[in-house]
Every structure is written in C-alpha cells, then in structure tokens.
Design a protein around this motif. Structure first.
Motif, mmCIF file in Angstrom:
data_model
loop_
_atom_site.group_PDB
_atom_site.id
_atom_site.type_symbol
_atom_site.label_atom_id
_atom_site.label_comp_id
_atom_site.label_asym_id
_atom_site.label_seq_id
_atom_site.Cartn_x
_atom_site.Cartn_y
_atom_site.Cartn_z
ATOM 1 N N ALA A 97 0.843 -1.189 0.000
ATOM 2 C CA ALA A 97 0.000 0.000 0.000
ATOM 3 C C ALA A 97 0.881 1.244 0.000
ATOM 4 O O ALA A 97 2.080 1.179 0.297
ATOM 5 C CB ALA A 97 -0.922 -0.006 1.216
ATOM 6 N N ILE A 98 0.301 2.381 -0.299
ATOM 7 C CA ILE A 98 1.084 3.612 -0.465
ATOM 8 C C ILE A 98 1.807 4.008 0.820
ATOM 9 O O ILE A 98 2.866 4.633 0.774
ATOM 10 C CB ILE A 98 0.185 4.778 -0.962
ATOM 11 C CG1 ILE A 98 1.031 5.968 -1.416
ATOM 12 C CG2 ILE A 98 -0.832 5.166 0.107
ATOM 13 C CD1 ILE A 98 1.965 5.684 -2.553
ATOM 14 N N LEU A 99 1.281 3.608 1.975
ATOM 15 C CA LEU A 99 1.944 3.941 3.234
ATOM 16 C C LEU A 99 3.177 3.084 3.481
ATOM 17 O O LEU A 99 4.005 3.412 4.337
ATOM 18 C CB LEU A 99 0.967 3.787 4.405
ATOM 19 C CG LEU A 99 -0.225 4.746 4.406
ATOM 20 C CD1 LEU A 99 -1.152 4.421 5.580
ATOM 21 C CD2 LEU A 99 0.224 6.198 4.476
ATOM 22 N N ASP A 100 3.293 1.990 2.723
ATOM 23 C CA ASP A 100 4.361 1.031 2.985
ATOM 24 C C ASP A 100 5.377 0.906 1.864
ATOM 25 O O ASP A 100 6.549 0.625 2.116
ATOM 26 C CB ASP A 100 3.755 -0.364 3.249
ATOM 27 C CG ASP A 100 2.725 -0.337 4.353
ATOM 28 O OD1 ASP A 100 3.026 0.228 5.417
ATOM 29 O OD2 ASP A 100 1.610 -0.846 4.140
ATOM 30 N N ILE A 141 -4.526 -7.806 -16.539
ATOM 31 C CA ILE A 141 -5.816 -7.294 -16.089
ATOM 32 C C ILE A 141 -5.608 -6.115 -15.144
ATOM 33 O O ILE A 141 -6.451 -5.225 -15.039
ATOM 34 C CB ILE A 141 -6.626 -8.415 -15.404
ATOM 35 C CG1 ILE A 141 -8.027 -7.938 -14.972
ATOM 36 C CG2 ILE A 141 -5.879 -8.971 -14.200
ATOM 37 C CD1 ILE A 141 -8.925 -7.549 -16.123
ATOM 38 N N ALA A 142 -4.438 -6.082 -14.484
ATOM 39 C CA ALA A 142 -4.120 -4.986 -13.566
ATOM 40 C C ALA A 142 -3.965 -3.656 -14.284
ATOM 41 O O ALA A 142 -4.009 -2.602 -13.644
ATOM 42 C CB ALA A 142 -2.848 -5.297 -12.786
ATOM 43 N N GLY A 143 -3.785 -3.691 -15.605
ATOM 44 C CA GLY A 143 -3.768 -2.450 -16.374
ATOM 45 C C GLY A 143 -5.160 -1.920 -16.661
ATOM 46 O O GLY A 143 -5.328 -0.741 -16.995
ATOM 47 N N LEU A 144 -6.148 -2.780 -16.529
ATOM 48 C CA LEU A 144 -7.532 -2.422 -16.840
ATOM 49 C C LEU A 144 -8.389 -2.223 -15.598
ATOM 50 O O LEU A 144 -9.412 -1.540 -15.650
ATOM 51 C CB LEU A 144 -8.175 -3.529 -17.695
ATOM 52 C CG LEU A 144 -7.451 -3.902 -18.994
ATOM 53 C CD1 LEU A 144 -8.122 -5.119 -19.632
ATOM 54 C CD2 LEU A 144 -7.442 -2.726 -19.959
ATOM 55 N N ARG A 145 -7.999 -2.835 -14.485
ATOM 56 C CA ARG A 145 -8.763 -2.759 -13.251
ATOM 57 C C ARG A 145 -7.834 -2.412 -12.093
ATOM 58 O O ARG A 145 -6.626 -2.616 -12.156
ATOM 59 C CB ARG A 145 -9.459 -4.104 -12.978
ATOM 60 C CG ARG A 145 -10.584 -4.426 -13.957
ATOM 61 C CD ARG A 145 -11.749 -3.453 -13.788
ATOM 62 N NE ARG A 145 -12.843 -3.741 -14.707
ATOM 63 C CZ ARG A 145 -12.990 -3.179 -15.900
ATOM 64 N NH1 ARG A 145 -12.077 -2.324 -16.340
ATOM 65 N NH2 ARG A 145 -14.030 -3.460 -16.659
ATOM 66 N N SER A 146 -8.414 -1.915 -11.001
ATOM 67 C CA SER A 146 -7.631 -1.450 -9.845
ATOM 68 C C SER A 146 -7.708 -2.459 -8.708
ATOM 69 O O SER A 146 -8.765 -3.041 -8.455
ATOM 70 C CB SER A 146 -8.171 -0.106 -9.363
ATOM 71 O OG SER A 146 -8.216 0.823 -10.426
ATOM 72 N N PHE A 147 -6.563 -2.641 -8.025
ATOM 73 C CA PHE A 147 -6.498 -3.589 -6.920
ATOM 74 C C PHE A 147 -5.747 -2.954 -5.755
ATOM 75 O O PHE A 147 -4.752 -2.253 -5.967
ATOM 76 C CB PHE A 147 -5.791 -4.876 -7.361
ATOM 77 C CG PHE A 147 -6.475 -5.572 -8.503
ATOM 78 C CD1 PHE A 147 -7.545 -6.417 -8.281
ATOM 79 C CD2 PHE A 147 -6.058 -5.361 -9.813
ATOM 80 C CE1 PHE A 147 -8.186 -7.054 -9.335
ATOM 81 C CE2 PHE A 147 -6.685 -5.986 -10.875
ATOM 82 C CZ PHE A 147 -7.761 -6.838 -10.641
ATOM 83 N N PRO A 148 -6.192 -3.175 -4.530
ATOM 84 C CA PRO A 148 -5.496 -2.593 -3.371
ATOM 85 C C PRO A 148 -4.113 -3.213 -3.196
ATOM 86 O O PRO A 148 -3.882 -4.368 -3.550
ATOM 87 C CB PRO A 148 -6.410 -2.946 -2.189
ATOM 88 C CG PRO A 148 -7.164 -4.167 -2.650
ATOM 89 C CD PRO A 148 -7.357 -3.988 -4.119
ATOM 90 N N SER A 149 -3.205 -2.411 -2.649
ATOM 91 C CA SER A 149 -1.828 -2.834 -2.375
ATOM 92 C C SER A 149 -1.069 -3.244 -3.629
ATOM 93 O O SER A 149 -0.076 -3.968 -3.559
ATOM 94 C CB SER A 149 -1.794 -3.981 -1.354
ATOM 95 O OG SER A 149 -2.322 -3.546 -0.112
ATOM 96 N N ALA A 150 -1.548 -2.773 -4.777
ATOM 97 C CA ALA A 150 -0.884 -3.099 -6.045
ATOM 98 C C ALA A 150 -0.778 -1.865 -6.930
ATOM 99 O O ALA A 150 -0.750 -1.967 -8.150
ATOM 100 C CB ALA A 150 -1.644 -4.205 -6.772
ATOM 101 N N SER A 151 -0.712 -0.686 -6.305
ATOM 102 C CA SER A 151 -0.773 0.553 -7.077
ATOM 103 C C SER A 151 0.344 0.668 -8.102
ATOM 104 O O SER A 151 0.117 1.098 -9.237
ATOM 105 C CB SER A 151 -0.725 1.762 -6.133
ATOM 106 O OG SER A 151 0.496 1.773 -5.392
ATOM 107 N N VAL A 152 1.559 0.278 -7.720
ATOM 108 C CA VAL A 152 2.689 0.444 -8.635
ATOM 109 C C VAL A 152 2.580 -0.529 -9.803
ATOM 110 O O VAL A 152 2.755 -0.148 -10.959
ATOM 111 C CB VAL A 152 4.023 0.265 -7.882
ATOM 112 C CG1 VAL A 152 5.195 0.342 -8.849
ATOM 113 C CG2 VAL A 152 4.167 1.338 -6.810
ATOM 114 N N TYR A 153 2.264 -1.777 -9.505
ATOM 115 C CA TYR A 153 2.121 -2.773 -10.576
ATOM 116 C C TYR A 153 0.978 -2.387 -11.507
ATOM 117 O O TYR A 153 1.135 -2.412 -12.735
ATOM 118 C CB TYR A 153 1.885 -4.158 -9.975
ATOM 119 C CG TYR A 153 1.768 -5.239 -11.014
ATOM 120 C CD1 TYR A 153 2.889 -5.672 -11.719
ATOM 121 C CD2 TYR A 153 0.547 -5.846 -11.302
ATOM 122 C CE1 TYR A 153 2.791 -6.665 -12.686
ATOM 123 C CE2 TYR A 153 0.437 -6.835 -12.254
ATOM 124 C CZ TYR A 153 1.569 -7.240 -12.943
ATOM 125 O OH TYR A 153 1.457 -8.232 -13.911
#
Length: 255
Positions: A97-100, A141-153
C-alpha cells in the motif's frame, strides 16, 4: 499463421507465459530468440522448443531487459539479420500500500514493466519497419482494473497499455502493428515471486473461481495462443488493441 521462418524475440522466456509462448512459436517454425536472466531456466525452455520442433533455430541470450535492451536487439540482428516479432513479456511485481511501499520498489517495477519495453521497442522499431513486423506486449488485467496494495504494478501495466496504443499509432504508417494481451490469473510462478506463500496461492486460485466469469483460472498456453494470433497475419487488421485473456474478469463488478 504465416510465422514460419520469422525471427521472434520473446523476453522473459525462462518461465511461465514467456516459456510457453516461445514453445508455441517454435511449433510454428519461427526462429526464436529466448531472453531471460536465469540461464538454467532458459535452457529448459530451449529443450522444450526443440522437443516441439527438432529443426527449430534458437538463440539464447542471458540478459536483463532493464540494462541489456540494446544488446538483445543487436545480438538478434547479428545472428539472424532481421527481426519480425518482438514479444515484450518480461514482467515484475511488488506489492504494498502507499503507506508502505518504497521508492526503490516503484523504480524496480517501472524499470522492468515500462522502461525496458520503451527501450526494446525503440531499438527494435527500425528493424521491424524493414520487415513490416509487429510487437505484442504482455500487460495484465491490472492495467484495466484497480487492486489494493498493487498501485505500482497496476500503474505500470496501465502505462504499458497506453504505450501500446500510442506506439501503434506511431508505427501504423510503417505497417508495423502493436498490440497487447491482458491476462487475468494464470497458473505460473508469478504470484509466488511477488511473495505469496503456497497456502495463500492455493487460496487465490480457489477465490479466482468467483472473480473470473468462466469460473476458473487460465493456463499459459491460453495466453500464448493469442500472442501467436496477434503476431501472425491472421490479425492483419488489428493494431492498438489491449485484449483481455481473463475468463471475463474485466467485465465483472463486485457485489
């Protein structure tokens, strides 16, 4: 598929989707350049390609796409004299996550998933123009949809999708096509490499039955078959496409 004799580079060919894709190109009679960091695994892919087609011409390049992009293209041209297809498959992920998550994690993911593709594309483009070849990028699929704790990927793959569309427009007038595939959960070692334990991976595969409309995860060959299609003349009027191979996951909404 009109791929016999074509010179194809597959990055990340040492495992998973890349290894299976290289094997499928070998079956088509292509001349396949296998690149990856793990030499032992590359040799395993080499053996699989030869088992699929005993007459296949192969070139192994042990290399890191983040530092050796120019070397990969140059060595290919020195060996085969041309380049017809570039498959940008090498990928990397780190969770947090962004805090980590740390800046060096961001840099590592972006360097592999985006910067290396930019460099390989830039060095390959003049040769692809000569052969009127094409590029297939392996996104997610991560390029098309959003997932928590995966912001950079997720961001790296969304950027890769946009890069695919932009380069498709840049090269369309040269009759060079550029497309991407966006796999959902595929049975490879990728999830283990980003830190999932065997127990968590098993839970992911079971949970994926509910997150993929077809009720199951995918196999590497199901992605490789689409890469073969996009690289071949069978897709001659397709460019700038980002094609989900995800059992319908991109179309689903959580309830």
């Amino acid at each position: 598929m009109s791929l016999a004799g074509k010179v194809v580079i597959v990055t990340g060919a040492s495992s998973g989707i890349g290894a299976t894709t290289a094997e499928e190109f070998a079956k088509q009679g292509s001349k396949v350049v296998l690149t990856g960091r793990n030499e032992a695994n590359l040799k395993a892919t080499e053996a699989a390609c030869k088992a699929a087609n005993s007459k296949v011409e192969l070139l192994l390049i042990t290399a890191d796409v983040t530092t050796d992009a120019e070397k990969i293209i140059k060595t290919t041209i020195e060996k085969f004299g041309q380049l017809d297809v570039l498959v940008n498959n090498a990928g990397f992920g780190e969770m947090g996550a962004i805090l980590d998550i740390e800046v060096d994690q961001f840099d590592r993911v972006m360097n592999t998933n985006l910067r290396s593709v930019f460099l390989l594309t830039k060095y390959a483009a003049p040769h692809l123009i000569k052969t009127q070849g094409n590029i297939v990028n392996v996104s997610s699929i991560a390029g098309l949809r959003s997932f928590p704790s995966a912001s950079v990927y997720c961001t790296s793959k969304a950027a890769l999708d946009q890069f695919t569309r932009c380069i498709a427009l840049d090269l369309a007038s040269k009759n060079v096509r550029v497309n991407a595939v966006n796999p959902g959960t595929i049975v490879t070692d990728f999830q283990r490499r980003i830190g999932l334990s065997e127990e968590d991976y098993a839970k992911l595969l079971e949970h994926s039955k509910t997150t993929h409309a077809l009720g199951r995860v995918g196999q590497p060959k199901e992605v490789a078959d689409v890469i073969i299609f996009l690289a071949s003349d069978s897709s001659s009027f397709i460019t700038g496409a980002t094609l989900p191979i995800d059992g319908g996951k991109h179309a689903m909404c959580p309830r």
